[in-house]
Design a protein around this motif. Structure first.
Motif, PDB file in Angstrom:
ATOM      1  N   TYR A 341       0.828  -1.206   0.000  1.00 27.38           N
ATOM      2  CA  TYR A 341       0.000   0.000   0.000  1.00 27.38           C
ATOM      3  C   TYR A 341       0.866   1.261   0.000  1.00 27.38           C
ATOM      4  N   LEU A 342       1.938   1.248   0.786  1.00 20.84           N
ATOM      5  CA  LEU A 342       2.804   2.431   0.853  1.00 20.84           C
ATOM      6  C   LEU A 342       3.508   2.687  -0.475  1.00 20.84           C
ATOM      7  N   THR A 343       4.083   1.635  -1.054  1.00 22.69           N
ATOM      8  CA  THR A 343       4.920   1.828  -2.249  1.00 22.69           C
ATOM      9  C   THR A 343       4.109   1.927  -3.538  1.00 22.69           C
ATOM     10  N   LYS A 344       2.940   1.324  -3.578  1.00 28.41           N
ATOM     11  CA  LYS A 344       2.158   1.323  -4.813  1.00 28.41           C
ATOM     12  C   LYS A 344       0.998   2.325  -4.745  1.00 28.41           C
ATOM     13  N   HIS A 345       0.136   2.228  -3.769  1.00 30.18           N
ATOM     14  CA  HIS A 345      -1.014   3.131  -3.700  1.00 30.18           C
ATOM     15  C   HIS A 345      -0.617   4.561  -3.330  1.00 30.18           C
ATOM     16  N   LEU A 346       0.311   4.687  -2.370  1.00 21.63           N
ATOM     17  CA  LEU A 346       0.715   6.027  -1.946  1.00 21.63           C
ATOM     18  C   LEU A 346       1.932   6.545  -2.708  1.00 21.63           C
ATOM     19  N   LEU A 347       2.613   5.666  -3.425  1.00 18.51           N
ATOM     20  CA  LEU A 347       3.833   6.019  -4.159  1.00 18.51           C
ATOM     21  C   LEU A 347       4.840   6.728  -3.254  1.00 18.51           C
ATOM     22  N   ILE A 348       5.104   6.092  -2.119  1.00 23.63           N
ATOM     23  CA  ILE A 348       6.112   6.577  -1.182  1.00 23.63           C
ATOM     24  C   ILE A 348       7.301   5.623  -1.219  1.00 23.63           C
TER      25      ILE A 348
END
Length: 447
Positions: A341-348
Protein backbone atom coordinates in the motif's frame (compact mmCIF):
# COMPACT_ATOMS: atom_id res chain seq x y z
CA UNK A 1 42.96 -15.77 28.85
CA UNK A 2 40.67 -15.83 25.80
CA UNK A 3 37.78 -13.40 25.40
CA UNK A 4 34.51 -14.49 23.85
CA UNK A 5 32.47 -11.55 22.55
CA UNK A 6 28.71 -12.13 22.51
CA UNK A 7 26.68 -10.11 20.00
CA UNK A 8 23.78 -11.75 18.13
CA UNK A 9 24.21 -15.01 20.05
CA UNK A 10 22.85 -14.41 23.54
CA UNK A 11 23.04 -18.00 24.73
CA UNK A 12 25.60 -20.56 25.92
CA UNK A 13 24.10 -23.71 24.41
CA UNK A 14 24.85 -24.66 20.77
CA UNK A 15 27.02 -21.58 20.24
CA UNK A 16 29.58 -22.14 17.48
CA UNK A 17 32.14 -19.50 18.43
CA UNK A 18 31.87 -20.08 22.17
CA UNK A 19 32.33 -23.81 21.61
CA UNK A 20 35.52 -23.14 19.61
CA UNK A 21 36.85 -20.77 22.27
CA UNK A 22 36.22 -23.23 25.10
CA UNK A 23 37.59 -26.19 23.22
CA UNK A 24 40.84 -24.30 22.49
CA UNK A 25 41.79 -24.82 26.14
CA UNK A 26 42.65 -21.40 27.60
CA UNK A 27 40.34 -19.95 30.27
CA UNK A 28 37.51 -18.10 28.54
CA UNK A 29 36.06 -14.81 29.74
CA UNK A 30 32.71 -13.98 28.05
CA UNK A 31 31.88 -10.32 27.42
CA UNK A 32 29.04 -8.24 26.00
CA UNK A 33 29.11 -4.59 24.89
CA UNK A 34 26.04 -2.37 24.81
CA UNK A 35 27.15 -0.45 21.74
CA UNK A 36 26.69 3.32 22.11
CA UNK A 37 27.31 3.77 18.38
CA UNK A 38 23.87 2.16 17.99
CA UNK A 39 22.10 3.06 21.22
CA UNK A 40 22.86 6.78 21.07
CA UNK A 41 21.00 7.03 17.75
CA UNK A 42 17.75 5.45 18.91
CA UNK A 43 14.93 8.02 18.88
CA UNK A 44 12.84 6.49 21.66
CA UNK A 45 14.20 5.89 25.14
CA UNK A 46 11.38 3.41 25.83
CA UNK A 47 12.70 0.97 23.25
CA UNK A 48 11.51 -2.62 23.56
CA UNK A 49 14.56 -3.91 21.68
CA UNK A 50 16.96 -2.43 24.21
CA UNK A 51 14.80 -3.80 27.02
CA UNK A 52 14.78 -7.26 25.43
CA UNK A 53 18.55 -7.26 24.91
CA UNK A 54 19.25 -5.98 28.44
CA UNK A 55 16.99 -8.65 29.89
CA UNK A 56 18.55 -11.37 27.73
CA UNK A 57 22.09 -10.31 28.64
CA UNK A 58 21.15 -10.38 32.33
CA UNK A 59 19.78 -13.91 31.87
CA UNK A 60 22.98 -14.87 30.04
CA UNK A 61 25.08 -13.57 32.94
CA UNK A 62 23.01 -15.65 35.36
CA UNK A 63 23.53 -18.72 33.16
CA UNK A 64 27.30 -18.20 33.32
CA UNK A 65 27.15 -17.84 37.10
CA UNK A 66 25.54 -21.28 37.25
CA UNK A 67 28.85 -22.59 35.85
CA UNK A 68 30.89 -20.66 38.41
CA UNK A 69 31.82 -18.03 35.82
CA UNK A 70 30.36 -14.62 34.97
CA UNK A 71 29.80 -12.22 32.09
CA UNK A 72 31.61 -8.90 31.84
CA UNK A 73 29.17 -6.34 30.45
CA UNK A 74 30.15 -2.91 29.15
CA UNK A 75 28.32 0.19 27.94
CA UNK A 76 30.37 2.14 25.43
CA UNK A 77 31.93 2.09 21.97
CA UNK A 78 33.45 -1.26 20.99
CA UNK A 79 36.84 0.00 19.84
CA UNK A 80 37.30 2.00 23.04
CA UNK A 81 36.19 -0.95 25.18
CA UNK A 82 38.56 -3.32 23.40
CA UNK A 83 41.45 -0.90 23.80
CA UNK A 84 40.76 -1.05 27.54
CA UNK A 85 40.40 -4.84 27.54
CA UNK A 86 43.55 -5.30 25.46
CA UNK A 87 45.65 -3.24 27.83
CA UNK A 88 44.11 -4.46 31.12
CA UNK A 89 43.52 -8.17 30.50
CA UNK A 90 46.07 -8.85 27.74
CA UNK A 91 43.99 -11.63 26.14
CA UNK A 92 45.70 -14.27 24.03
CA UNK A 93 42.80 -14.29 21.51
CA UNK A 94 39.31 -12.92 20.90
CA UNK A 95 36.59 -15.23 19.61
CA UNK A 96 33.17 -14.24 18.29
CA UNK A 97 30.45 -15.15 15.79
CA UNK A 98 30.08 -13.35 12.50
CA UNK A 99 27.62 -10.55 11.82
CA UNK A 100 26.93 -9.65 8.19
CA UNK A 101 25.52 -6.13 8.39
CA UNK A 102 27.73 -3.33 7.00
CA UNK A 103 28.12 -1.53 10.34
CA UNK A 104 29.07 -4.78 12.07
CA UNK A 105 31.65 -5.61 9.40
CA UNK A 106 33.25 -2.18 9.75
CA UNK A 107 33.16 -2.42 13.56
CA UNK A 108 34.82 -5.85 13.56
CA UNK A 109 37.51 -4.67 11.16
CA UNK A 110 38.33 -1.74 13.46
CA UNK A 111 38.52 -4.07 16.49
CA UNK A 112 40.69 -6.54 14.55
CA UNK A 113 43.11 -3.77 13.55
CA UNK A 114 43.35 -2.69 17.19
CA UNK A 115 44.13 -6.25 18.31
CA UNK A 116 46.59 -6.77 15.45
CA UNK A 117 48.78 -4.06 16.98
CA UNK A 118 49.52 -6.53 19.81
CA UNK A 119 49.35 -9.70 17.66
CA UNK A 120 46.11 -10.83 19.32
CA UNK A 121 44.14 -13.11 16.94
CA UNK A 122 40.53 -12.16 16.17
CA UNK A 123 38.71 -15.39 15.32
CA UNK A 124 35.13 -15.41 14.05
CA UNK A 125 32.73 -18.20 13.14
CA UNK A 126 29.40 -18.87 11.44
CA UNK A 127 26.51 -19.18 13.88
CA UNK A 128 23.65 -16.89 12.82
CA UNK A 129 22.75 -18.70 9.59
CA UNK A 130 22.86 -22.25 8.27
CA UNK A 131 24.74 -21.26 5.10
CA UNK A 132 26.77 -18.21 4.20
CA UNK A 133 26.69 -16.79 0.69
CA UNK A 134 29.79 -18.62 -0.57
CA UNK A 135 28.31 -21.99 0.45
CA UNK A 136 25.19 -21.89 -1.73
CA UNK A 137 26.22 -20.75 -5.21
CA UNK A 138 25.06 -21.33 -8.76
CA UNK A 139 26.81 -24.11 -10.64
CA UNK A 140 28.42 -21.49 -12.85
CA UNK A 141 29.37 -19.45 -9.81
CA UNK A 142 27.79 -16.43 -8.18
CA UNK A 143 24.96 -15.91 -5.76
CA UNK A 144 21.38 -16.92 -6.39
CA UNK A 145 19.00 -13.98 -6.71
CA UNK A 146 15.82 -16.05 -7.12
CA UNK A 147 14.48 -17.90 -4.11
CA UNK A 148 13.19 -21.17 -5.61
CA UNK A 149 16.49 -22.39 -7.15
CA UNK A 150 18.31 -21.10 -4.08
CA UNK A 151 16.00 -23.13 -1.86
CA UNK A 152 16.59 -26.29 -3.89
CA UNK A 153 20.38 -25.85 -3.79
CA UNK A 154 20.20 -25.01 -0.05
CA UNK A 155 18.39 -28.29 0.60
CA UNK A 156 20.76 -30.30 -1.58
CA UNK A 157 23.78 -28.72 0.11
CA UNK A 158 22.41 -29.45 3.55
CA UNK A 159 21.70 -33.06 2.66
CA UNK A 160 25.22 -33.53 1.30
CA UNK A 161 26.91 -31.86 4.24
CA UNK A 162 24.87 -33.76 6.83
CA UNK A 163 25.74 -37.12 5.31
CA UNK A 164 29.37 -36.14 4.90
CA UNK A 165 29.71 -35.22 8.56
CA UNK A 166 27.36 -37.77 10.06
CA UNK A 167 30.11 -39.60 11.99
CA UNK A 168 31.68 -36.45 13.43
CA UNK A 169 30.74 -35.15 16.88
CA UNK A 170 30.13 -31.64 15.53
CA UNK A 171 29.42 -30.24 12.08
CA UNK A 172 28.97 -26.75 10.71
CA UNK A 173 25.38 -27.51 9.82
CA UNK A 174 22.66 -28.97 12.00
CA UNK A 175 24.33 -30.95 14.75
CA UNK A 176 24.42 -28.94 17.98
CA UNK A 177 27.70 -27.70 19.35
CA UNK A 178 28.13 -29.34 22.81
CA UNK A 179 29.29 -26.12 24.47
CA UNK A 180 28.46 -27.34 27.95
CA UNK A 181 30.95 -30.21 27.57
CA UNK A 182 33.81 -27.70 27.90
CA UNK A 183 32.20 -25.35 30.45
CA UNK A 184 35.00 -26.11 32.91
CA UNK A 185 37.22 -23.93 30.72
CA UNK A 186 35.20 -20.83 31.60
CA UNK A 187 37.13 -18.36 33.75
CA UNK A 188 35.98 -18.94 37.33
CA UNK A 189 35.82 -15.35 38.56
CA UNK A 190 32.99 -12.95 39.44
CA UNK A 191 32.57 -10.06 37.04
CA UNK A 192 33.71 -6.57 38.07
CA UNK A 193 31.42 -5.27 35.30
CA UNK A 194 27.83 -6.36 35.98
CA UNK A 195 25.07 -5.92 33.41
CA UNK A 196 23.98 -2.26 33.42
CA UNK A 197 20.34 -1.48 34.07
CA UNK A 198 18.12 0.26 31.55
CA UNK A 199 18.20 3.39 33.70
CA UNK A 200 22.01 3.38 33.82
CA UNK A 201 22.02 3.47 30.01
CA UNK A 202 19.36 6.18 29.84
CA UNK A 203 16.48 3.94 28.76
CA UNK A 204 13.05 3.21 30.19
CA UNK A 205 11.05 -0.03 30.51
CA UNK A 206 8.07 -0.74 28.27
CA UNK A 207 4.88 -2.67 28.84
CA UNK A 208 5.36 -4.90 25.80
CA UNK A 209 5.22 -8.64 26.45
CA UNK A 210 7.97 -10.75 24.88
CA UNK A 211 6.79 -14.06 23.33
CA UNK A 212 8.51 -17.26 24.51
CA UNK A 213 11.54 -18.77 22.80
CA UNK A 214 9.67 -21.86 21.65
CA UNK A 215 6.45 -21.91 19.66
CA UNK A 216 3.87 -24.54 20.64
CA UNK A 217 4.30 -27.73 18.64
CA UNK A 218 0.76 -27.53 17.22
CA UNK A 219 1.51 -24.05 15.81
CA UNK A 220 4.47 -25.38 13.83
CA UNK A 221 2.61 -28.55 12.80
CA UNK A 222 -0.22 -26.49 11.27
CA UNK A 223 1.95 -23.58 10.14
CA UNK A 224 1.23 -24.05 6.44
CA UNK A 225 -2.51 -23.78 7.09
CA UNK A 226 -2.56 -20.93 9.61
CA UNK A 227 0.38 -18.64 8.87
CA UNK A 228 -1.50 -16.26 6.54
CA UNK A 229 -4.37 -15.44 8.90
CA UNK A 230 -3.47 -12.57 11.24
CA UNK A 231 -6.54 -13.04 13.41
CA UNK A 232 -5.24 -16.38 14.69
CA UNK A 233 -2.10 -17.41 16.57
CA UNK A 234 -0.71 -19.21 13.55
CA UNK A 235 2.92 -18.08 13.40
CA UNK A 236 5.91 -18.99 15.55
CA UNK A 237 6.61 -15.48 16.95
CA UNK A 238 10.28 -16.45 17.46
CA UNK A 239 11.77 -14.06 14.89
CA UNK A 240 13.15 -11.70 17.56
CA UNK A 241 14.81 -14.63 19.33
CA UNK A 242 16.45 -15.66 16.06
CA UNK A 243 17.47 -12.04 15.46
CA UNK A 244 19.31 -11.78 18.78
CA UNK A 245 20.45 -15.39 19.00
CA UNK A 246 18.69 -16.27 22.23
CA UNK A 247 17.88 -19.48 20.34
CA UNK A 248 19.94 -21.52 17.88
CA UNK A 249 18.96 -21.42 14.20
CA UNK A 250 20.27 -24.98 13.89
CA UNK A 251 17.90 -26.15 16.63
CA UNK A 252 14.96 -24.40 14.97
CA UNK A 253 15.71 -25.96 11.58
CA UNK A 254 16.07 -29.39 13.15
CA UNK A 255 12.68 -29.02 14.81
CA UNK A 256 11.01 -27.61 11.70
CA UNK A 257 12.26 -30.48 9.55
CA UNK A 258 10.37 -32.88 11.82
CA UNK A 259 7.15 -30.87 11.98
CA UNK A 260 6.40 -28.72 8.93
CA UNK A 261 8.18 -28.19 5.62
CA UNK A 262 6.57 -24.79 5.01
CA UNK A 263 8.21 -23.52 8.18
CA UNK A 264 11.55 -24.86 6.92
CA UNK A 265 11.06 -22.80 3.74
CA UNK A 266 10.48 -19.68 5.81
CA UNK A 267 13.75 -20.27 7.63
CA UNK A 268 15.47 -20.71 4.25
CA UNK A 269 14.13 -17.26 3.24
CA UNK A 270 16.07 -15.90 6.21
CA UNK A 271 19.32 -17.40 4.88
CA UNK A 272 18.45 -16.20 1.36
CA UNK A 273 18.13 -12.56 2.36
CA UNK A 274 21.24 -12.76 4.54
CA UNK A 275 23.17 -14.13 1.56
CA UNK A 276 21.90 -11.27 -0.59
CA UNK A 277 23.16 -8.73 1.92
CA UNK A 278 26.52 -10.50 2.09
CA UNK A 279 26.91 -10.48 -1.71
CA UNK A 280 25.32 -7.10 -2.48
CA UNK A 281 25.73 -4.85 0.59
CA UNK A 282 24.80 -1.76 -1.43
CA UNK A 283 21.12 -2.85 -1.37
CA UNK A 284 20.94 -1.19 2.04
CA UNK A 285 20.61 2.20 0.35
CA UNK A 286 19.87 1.42 -3.30
CA UNK A 287 17.45 -0.68 -5.29
CA UNK A 288 18.86 -4.04 -6.34
CA UNK A 289 17.25 -3.36 -9.74
CA UNK A 290 18.85 0.01 -10.40
CA UNK A 291 16.13 1.16 -12.80
CA UNK A 292 13.72 1.34 -9.85
CA UNK A 293 15.73 4.20 -8.39
CA UNK A 294 14.18 6.28 -11.16
CA UNK A 295 10.64 5.97 -9.78
CA UNK A 296 9.35 9.52 -9.17
CA UNK A 297 8.00 8.92 -5.69
CA UNK A 298 5.35 11.35 -4.46
CA UNK A 299 6.52 11.08 -0.84
CA UNK A 300 3.57 12.95 0.65
CA UNK A 301 4.55 13.52 4.29
CA UNK A 302 0.94 13.76 5.53
CA UNK A 303 0.01 10.49 3.87
CA UNK A 304 3.15 8.88 5.25
CA UNK A 305 2.21 10.03 8.75
CA UNK A 306 -1.29 8.59 8.27
CA UNK A 307 0.26 5.28 7.21
CA UNK A 308 2.64 5.25 10.18
CA UNK A 309 -0.16 5.94 12.64
CA UNK A 310 -2.72 3.56 11.12
CA UNK A 311 -5.03 6.28 9.76
CA UNK A 312 -5.18 5.39 6.06
CA UNK A 313 -8.83 4.31 6.01
CA UNK A 314 -7.76 0.84 4.85
CA UNK A 315 -8.75 -1.43 7.75
CA UNK A 316 -6.13 -4.16 7.37
CA UNK A 317 -3.34 -1.63 6.78
CA UNK A 318 -4.37 0.42 9.79
CA UNK A 319 -4.62 -2.71 11.95
CA UNK A 320 -1.12 -3.76 10.95
CA UNK A 321 0.45 -0.40 11.65
CA UNK A 322 -1.25 -0.13 15.03
CA UNK A 323 -0.11 -3.62 15.92
CA UNK A 324 3.45 -2.62 15.00
CA UNK A 325 3.28 0.57 17.06
CA UNK A 326 1.75 -1.21 20.05
CA UNK A 327 3.83 -4.40 20.37
CA UNK A 328 6.85 -3.98 18.06
CA UNK A 329 5.72 -6.77 15.76
CA UNK A 330 3.44 -7.23 12.76
CA UNK A 331 2.04 -10.36 11.16
CA UNK A 332 4.03 -11.27 8.04
CA UNK A 333 1.05 -11.32 5.65
CA UNK A 334 0.11 -7.85 6.87
CA UNK A 335 3.70 -6.65 6.46
CA UNK A 336 3.35 -7.42 2.75
CA UNK A 337 -0.01 -5.65 2.50
CA UNK A 338 1.12 -2.52 4.34
CA UNK A 339 4.33 -2.34 2.29
CA UNK A 340 2.44 -2.73 -0.97
CA UNK A 341 0.00 0.00 0.00
CA UNK A 342 2.80 2.43 0.85
CA UNK A 343 4.92 1.83 -2.25
CA UNK A 344 2.16 1.32 -4.81
CA UNK A 345 -1.01 3.13 -3.70
CA UNK A 346 0.72 6.03 -1.95
CA UNK A 347 3.83 6.02 -4.16
CA UNK A 348 6.11 6.58 -1.18
CA UNK A 349 9.74 5.44 -1.41
CA UNK A 350 10.25 1.97 0.03
CA UNK A 351 13.19 3.35 2.04
CA UNK A 352 10.78 5.45 4.10
CA UNK A 353 8.79 2.37 5.05
CA UNK A 354 11.91 0.28 5.60
CA UNK A 355 13.25 2.94 7.95
CA UNK A 356 10.02 3.10 9.93
CA UNK A 357 9.98 -0.66 10.36
CA UNK A 358 13.64 -0.50 11.41
CA UNK A 359 12.72 1.90 14.21
CA UNK A 360 9.76 -0.15 15.44
CA UNK A 361 10.32 -3.88 14.89
CA UNK A 362 11.56 -5.95 17.80
CA UNK A 363 12.69 -8.56 15.27
CA UNK A 364 14.31 -5.98 12.98
CA UNK A 365 16.93 -7.66 10.88
CA UNK A 366 18.47 -5.55 8.14
CA UNK A 367 18.72 -8.32 5.55
CA UNK A 368 15.13 -9.57 5.86
CA UNK A 369 13.59 -6.13 6.33
CA UNK A 370 15.39 -4.70 3.32
CA UNK A 371 14.60 -7.78 1.26
CA UNK A 372 10.92 -7.66 2.15
CA UNK A 373 10.54 -3.99 1.35
CA UNK A 374 12.35 -4.27 -1.97
CA UNK A 375 10.18 -7.29 -2.79
CA UNK A 376 7.05 -5.22 -2.19
CA UNK A 377 8.34 -2.30 -4.25
CA UNK A 378 9.43 -4.57 -7.11
CA UNK A 379 13.00 -3.31 -6.87
CA UNK A 380 14.69 -6.27 -5.19
CA UNK A 381 15.83 -9.81 -5.86
CA UNK A 382 13.04 -12.22 -6.80
CA UNK A 383 10.60 -9.33 -6.31
CA UNK A 384 6.97 -9.28 -7.30
CA UNK A 385 6.63 -7.50 -10.68
CA UNK A 386 5.70 -3.84 -10.53
CA UNK A 387 2.27 -4.58 -11.98
CA UNK A 388 1.40 -6.92 -9.11
CA UNK A 389 -0.41 -4.63 -6.72
CA UNK A 390 -2.20 -6.08 -3.71
CA UNK A 391 -5.91 -5.39 -3.70
CA UNK A 392 -6.34 -4.69 -0.01
CA UNK A 393 -10.07 -5.48 -0.19
CA UNK A 394 -9.50 -8.97 -1.59
CA UNK A 395 -6.67 -9.50 0.90
CA UNK A 396 -9.12 -8.58 3.66
CA UNK A 397 -11.73 -11.01 2.38
CA UNK A 398 -9.23 -13.81 1.95
CA UNK A 399 -7.24 -13.54 5.17
CA UNK A 400 -9.46 -11.71 7.69
CA UNK A 401 -12.98 -12.13 6.35
CA UNK A 402 -14.61 -11.76 9.76
CA UNK A 403 -12.51 -8.66 10.54
CA UNK A 404 -11.26 -10.36 13.67
CA UNK A 405 -7.78 -8.93 13.31
CA UNK A 406 -9.04 -5.50 12.28
CA UNK A 407 -11.45 -5.23 15.21
CA UNK A 408 -8.72 -6.10 17.67
CA UNK A 409 -6.42 -3.28 16.56
CA UNK A 410 -8.92 -0.76 15.12
CA UNK A 411 -11.77 -0.77 17.64
CA UNK A 412 -13.50 2.20 15.99
CA UNK A 413 -13.80 0.34 12.68
CA UNK A 414 -17.43 0.30 11.55
CA UNK A 415 -18.34 3.44 13.48
CA UNK A 416 -18.59 7.06 12.40
CA UNK A 417 -15.16 7.63 13.93
CA UNK A 418 -13.46 5.55 11.23
CA UNK A 419 -12.82 7.15 7.79
CA UNK A 420 -15.53 6.41 5.24
CA UNK A 421 -12.96 6.20 2.44
CA UNK A 422 -9.23 5.42 2.22
CA UNK A 423 -6.83 8.29 1.61
CA UNK A 424 -6.04 6.56 -1.69
CA UNK A 425 -8.58 4.08 -3.04
CA UNK A 426 -7.55 0.91 -4.81
CA UNK A 427 -8.68 1.59 -8.39
CA UNK A 428 -7.13 5.05 -8.52
CA UNK A 429 -3.95 3.98 -6.69
CA UNK A 430 -3.45 0.91 -8.86
CA UNK A 431 -3.89 2.76 -12.15
CA UNK A 432 -1.59 5.58 -11.04
CA UNK A 433 1.11 3.17 -9.86
CA UNK A 434 0.99 1.19 -13.10
CA UNK A 435 1.36 4.37 -15.14
CA UNK A 436 4.16 5.86 -13.03
CA UNK A 437 6.16 2.64 -12.76
CA UNK A 438 5.78 1.78 -16.43
CA UNK A 439 6.91 5.20 -17.63
CA UNK A 440 9.85 5.39 -15.22
CA UNK A 441 11.11 1.91 -16.09
CA UNK A 442 10.79 2.55 -19.82
CA UNK A 443 12.77 5.78 -19.50
CA UNK A 444 15.44 4.03 -17.45
CA UNK A 445 15.85 1.32 -20.08
CA UNK A 446 16.08 3.86 -22.87
CA UNK A 447 18.53 6.12 -21.05
Amino acid sequence: MTLFWHRRDLRISDNAGLYRALKAGDPVQPIFIFDRNILDKLPNKADVRVEFIQRSVAELAQAYRAYGSDLRAYYGKPVEIFRQLRDELRPTAVYTNRDYEPYAIARDLAVKELLDEHDIPFRHFKDHVIFESDEVQKKAGGAYTVYSPYMRRWRATLETRMSRHENEPVSFYLKPYPTEKYAANLLQEPSPHPVPTLAEMGFEPTAIEIPPREAPEEVIEHYDKTRDFPGTEGTSRISHHLRHGTVSIRAKVRRAMKLNDTFVKELIWRDFYSNILQEFPWVVDRSYRSEYDNIPWINDEEQFAAWCEGRTGVPIVDAGMRQLNAIGWMHNRVRMITASYLTKHLLIDWRWGEGYFADKLLDYELASNNGGWQWAAGSGVDAQPYFRIFNYESQQRKFDKDYRYVKRWVPEYGTENYPARPIVEHKFGRERALRVYKEALREARNA
